[in-house]
Design a protein around this motif. Structure first.
Motif, PDB file in Angstrom:
ATOM      1  N   SER A  64     -33.214  33.697  19.873  1.00 33.98           N
ATOM      2  CA  SER A  64     -32.756  32.468  19.228  1.00 33.98           C
ATOM      3  C   SER A  64     -32.186  31.540  20.279  1.00 33.98           C
ATOM      4  O   SER A  64     -31.889  31.961  21.408  1.00 33.98           O
ATOM      5  N   LEU A  65     -32.048  30.296  19.898  1.00 32.43           N
ATOM      6  CA  LEU A  65     -31.413  29.298  20.757  1.00 32.43           C
ATOM      7  C   LEU A  65     -30.141  28.789  20.086  1.00 32.43           C
ATOM      8  O   LEU A  65     -29.770  27.622  20.223  1.00 32.43           O
ATOM      9  N   THR A  66     -29.470  29.663  19.362  1.00 33.16           N
ATOM     10  CA  THR A  66     -28.217  29.303  18.708  1.00 33.16           C
ATOM     11  C   THR A  66     -27.146  29.050  19.762  1.00 33.16           C
ATOM     12  O   THR A  66     -26.914  29.892  20.640  1.00 33.16           O
ATOM     13  N   VAL A  67     -26.496  27.912  19.662  1.00 37.49           N
ATOM     14  CA  VAL A  67     -25.419  27.559  20.588  1.00 37.49           C
ATOM     15  C   VAL A  67     -24.091  27.911  19.937  1.00 37.49           C
ATOM     16  O   VAL A  67     -23.742  27.354  18.896  1.00 37.49           O
ATOM     17  N   PRO A  68     -23.334  28.853  20.494  1.00 38.61           N
ATOM     18  CA  PRO A  68     -22.038  29.200  19.900  1.00 38.61           C
ATOM     19  C   PRO A  68     -21.092  28.005  19.878  1.00 38.61           C
ATOM     20  O   PRO A  68     -21.196  27.096  20.702  1.00 38.61           O
ATOM     21  N   ASP A  69     -20.171  28.048  18.919  1.00 38.06           N
ATOM     22  CA  ASP A  69     -19.243  26.923  18.750  1.00 38.06           C
ATOM     23  C   ASP A  69     -17.989  27.096  19.590  1.00 38.06           C
ATOM     24  O   ASP A  69     -16.924  26.606  19.222  1.00 38.06           O
ATOM     25  N   ARG A  70     -18.096  27.789  20.715  1.00 38.71           N
ATOM     26  CA  ARG A  70     -16.955  28.027  21.603  1.00 38.71           C
ATOM     27  C   ARG A  70     -17.483  28.221  23.019  1.00 38.71           C
ATOM     28  O   ARG A  70     -18.674  28.495  23.213  1.00 38.71           O
ATOM     29  N   PRO A  71     -16.619  28.119  24.009  1.00 39.77           N
ATOM     30  CA  PRO A  71     -17.069  28.343  25.387  1.00 39.77           C
ATOM     31  C   PRO A  71     -17.555  29.779  25.584  1.00 39.77           C
ATOM     32  O   PRO A  71     -16.983  30.725  25.054  1.00 39.77           O
ATOM     33  N   ILE A  72     -18.631  29.918  26.347  1.00 37.94           N
ATOM     34  CA  ILE A  72     -19.211  31.217  26.661  1.00 37.94           C
ATOM     35  C   ILE A  72     -19.142  31.416  28.174  1.00 37.94           C
ATOM     36  O   ILE A  72     -19.614  30.573  28.936  1.00 37.94           O
ATOM     37  N   GLU A  73     -18.574  32.538  28.584  1.00 37.10           N
ATOM     38  CA  GLU A  73     -18.458  32.798  30.019  1.00 37.10           C
ATOM     39  C   GLU A  73     -19.761  33.310  30.615  1.00 37.10           C
ATOM     40  O   GLU A  73     -20.207  32.850  31.675  1.00 37.10           O
ATOM     41  N   ILE A  74     -20.393  34.282  29.943  1.00 32.92           N
ATOM     42  CA  ILE A  74     -21.617  34.912  30.452  1.00 32.92           C
ATOM     43  C   ILE A  74     -22.674  34.872  29.349  1.00 32.92           C
ATOM     44  O   ILE A  74     -22.434  35.324  28.234  1.00 32.92           O
ATOM     45  N   LEU A  75     -23.826  34.340  29.677  1.00 29.95           N
ATOM     46  CA  LEU A  75     -24.900  34.170  28.694  1.00 29.95           C
ATOM     47  C   LEU A  75     -26.121  34.969  29.106  1.00 29.95           C
ATOM     48  O   LEU A  75     -26.560  34.911  30.263  1.00 29.95           O
ATOM     49  N   GLY A  76     -26.696  35.727  28.167  1.00 29.44           N
ATOM     50  CA  GLY A  76     -28.038  36.264  28.347  1.00 29.44           C
ATOM     51  C   GLY A  76     -29.010  35.143  28.013  1.00 29.44           C
ATOM     52  O   GLY A  76     -29.146  34.755  26.851  1.00 29.44           O
ATOM     53  N   ALA A  77     -29.676  34.605  29.013  1.00 36.57           N
ATOM     54  CA  ALA A  77     -30.465  33.383  28.851  1.00 36.57           C
ATOM     55  C   ALA A  77     -31.950  33.708  28.705  1.00 36.57           C
ATOM     56  O   ALA A  77     -32.587  34.141  29.676  1.00 36.57           O
ATOM     57  N   PRO A  78     -32.540  33.505  27.517  1.00 36.67           N
ATOM     58  CA  PRO A  78     -33.975  33.754  27.352  1.00 36.67           C
ATOM     59  C   PRO A  78     -34.797  32.946  28.341  1.00 36.67           C
ATOM     60  O   PRO A  78     -34.528  31.755  28.567  1.00 36.67           O
ATOM     61  N   THR A  79     -35.819  33.597  28.923  1.00 36.47           N
ATOM     62  CA  THR A  79     -36.590  32.982  29.999  1.00 36.47           C
ATOM     63  C   THR A  79     -37.972  32.542  29.551  1.00 36.47           C
ATOM     64  O   THR A  79     -38.374  31.405  29.785  1.00 36.47           O
ATOM     65  N   ALA A  80     -38.731  33.448  28.928  1.00 34.69           N
ATOM     66  CA  ALA A  80     -40.109  33.145  28.551  1.00 34.69           C
ATOM     67  C   ALA A  80     -40.458  33.898  27.282  1.00 34.69           C
ATOM     68  O   ALA A  80     -40.104  35.065  27.122  1.00 34.69           O
ATOM     69  N   ALA A  81     -41.157  33.219  26.371  1.00 34.78           N
ATOM     70  CA  ALA A  81     -41.504  33.824  25.087  1.00 34.78           C
ATOM     71  C   ALA A  81     -42.528  32.940  24.373  1.00 34.78           C
ATOM     72  O   ALA A  81     -42.669  31.755  24.700  1.00 34.78           O
ATOM     73  N   PRO A  82     -43.250  33.485  23.379  1.00 39.57           N
ATOM     74  CA  PRO A  82     -44.162  32.659  22.594  1.00 39.57           C
ATOM     75  C   PRO A  82     -43.443  31.532  21.851  1.00 39.57           C
ATOM     76  O   PRO A  82     -44.083  30.553  21.460  1.00 39.57           O
ATOM     77  N   TRP A  83     -42.137  31.675  21.655  1.00 35.01           N
ATOM     78  CA  TRP A  83     -41.373  30.673  20.919  1.00 35.01           C
ATOM     79  C   TRP A  83     -40.576  29.755  21.843  1.00 35.01           C
ATOM     80  O   TRP A  83     -39.769  28.952  21.375  1.00 35.01           O
ATOM     81  N   LEU A  84     -40.824  29.826  23.161  1.00 29.57           N
ATOM     82  CA  LEU A  84     -39.933  29.169  24.113  1.00 29.57           C
ATOM     83  C   LEU A  84     -40.711  28.447  25.208  1.00 29.57           C
ATOM     84  O   LEU A  84     -41.581  29.022  25.855  1.00 29.57           O
ATOM     85  N   LYS A  85     -40.385  27.180  25.427  1.00 29.53           N
ATOM     86  CA  LYS A  85     -40.883  26.434  26.582  1.00 29.53           C
ATOM     87  C   LYS A  85     -39.827  26.466  27.688  1.00 29.53           C
ATOM     88  O   LYS A  85     -38.638  26.621  27.410  1.00 29.53           O
ATOM     89  N   LEU A  86     -40.265  26.268  28.915  1.00 26.28           N
ATOM     90  CA  LEU A  86     -39.328  26.278  30.033  1.00 26.28           C
ATOM     91  C   LEU A  86     -38.243  25.226  29.853  1.00 26.28           C
ATOM     92  O   LEU A  86     -37.061  25.490  30.107  1.00 26.28           O
ATOM     93  N   TRP A  87     -38.631  24.050  29.390  1.00 26.98           N
ATOM     94  CA  TRP A  87     -37.612  23.008  29.228  1.00 26.98           C
ATOM     95  C   TRP A  87     -36.598  23.386  28.162  1.00 26.98           C
ATOM     96  O   TRP A  87     -35.411  23.038  28.261  1.00 26.98           O
ATOM     97  N   GLU A  88     -37.025  24.145  27.148  1.00 23.37           N
ATOM     98  CA  GLU A  88     -36.080  24.609  26.137  1.00 23.37           C
ATOM     99  C   GLU A  88     -35.115  25.641  26.715  1.00 23.37           C
ATOM    100  O   GLU A  88     -33.926  25.655  26.392  1.00 23.37           O
ATOM    101  N   ALA A  89     -35.645  26.528  27.572  1.00 23.77           N
ATOM    102  CA  ALA A  89     -34.788  27.524  28.221  1.00 23.77           C
ATOM    103  C   ALA A  89     -33.722  26.843  29.071  1.00 23.77           C
ATOM    104  O   ALA A  89     -32.548  27.238  29.059  1.00 23.77           O
ATOM    105  N   ILE A  90     -34.123  25.813  29.803  1.00 21.60           N
ATOM    106  CA  ILE A  90     -33.172  25.083  30.650  1.00 21.60           C
ATOM    107  C   ILE A  90     -32.175  24.317  29.803  1.00 21.60           C
ATOM    108  O   ILE A  90     -30.955  24.336  30.062  1.00 21.60           O
ATOM    109  N   ASP A  91     -32.647  23.645  28.766  1.00 21.45           N
ATOM    110  CA  ASP A  91     -31.737  22.879  27.903  1.00 21.45           C
ATOM    111  C   ASP A  91     -30.770  23.798  27.167  1.00 21.45           C
ATOM    112  O   ASP A  91     -29.639  23.397  26.858  1.00 21.45           O
TER     113      ASP A  91
END
Length: 210
Positions: A134-161
């Motif tokens: 998912s690309l759910t953005v938590p409603d609070r500061p996050i110190e460490i994020l597991g950041a999705p890189t590549a998937a059938p549901w994901l473009k590179l620009w979406e991963a960066i954004d």
């Protein structure tokens, strides 16, 4: 927190009192040999996050480990006689003193004609957030994020954004097995991440502490 990446979306996260395995899927080797687990967390039912072939032996070898999944995956596991507690979005619980909060509700859209399935991300210790697919953005500061890189549901620009929207102190790329050349993704994620964010690549089998 100590992180051990087994590949793709599967990580072992440890603190002083808890050993938590997240998303033991088919693209990650070696997690089936783990022992003394405190808990297993599953974000959703896709095979690259939930390997139904290897999971039973892992649970047999870790009888005291709590199992928390999205509610749909809990039903799938129950049909196979495997124990799991379904977690609703917004639920909070503790694993040996390690706080866990379920954030988000749905898997990212793969295609409008493909039904959306449930997906819950997990915030551990108020520090590390694993979003699953998912690309759910938590409603609070996050110190460490597991950041999705590549998937059938994901473009590179979406991963960066997504990294830009969450703006963590550290982004650990995950979900990389869908890319033939993940290094190209990592390079762009590092170059285009917010100035405050360090993109930390953890190789399969490598432990790292933050």
């Amino acid at each position: 927190m100590r992180f051990h990446k087994f590949g793709h979306a599967c990580l072992l996260v440890e603190d002083a009192d808890a050993r938590v395995l997240i998303d033991p899927g088919a693209f990650a080797p070696g997690w089936e040999d783990l022992r003394d687990l405190t808990a297993v967390l599953v974000t959703h039912q896709h095979f690259d996050h939930l390997d139904l072939e290897r999971l039973p032996a892992l649970l047999d070898a870790n009888p005291d480990a709590a199992v928390h999944t999205d509610q749909a995956s809990a039903g799938i596991l129950a049909e196979k006689g495997l124990r799991a507690e379904g977690v609703a979005p917004g639920a909070t619980f503790s694993i040996n003193g390690l706080s866990v909060e379920a954030i988000g509700e749905n898997h990212a859209v793969i295609h409008p004609d493909i039904p959306i399935i449930p997906n819950v991300g997990y915030l551990l210790g108020g520090r590390f957030y694993h979003p699953g697919d998912s690309l759910t953005v938590p409603d609070r500061p996050i110190e460490i994020l597991g950041a999705p890189t590549a998937a059938p549901w994901l473009k590179l620009w979406e991963a960066i954004d997504y990294i830009r929207a969450v703006a963590p102190r550290i982004a650990i790329p995950i979900h990389e097995k869908a890319a033939a050349a993940p290094g190209m993704y990592y390079q762009n994620m590092s170059a285009l991440a917010p100035e405050r964010t360090a993109v930390e690549i953890i190789d399969d089998g490598e432990p790292r502490e933050y």
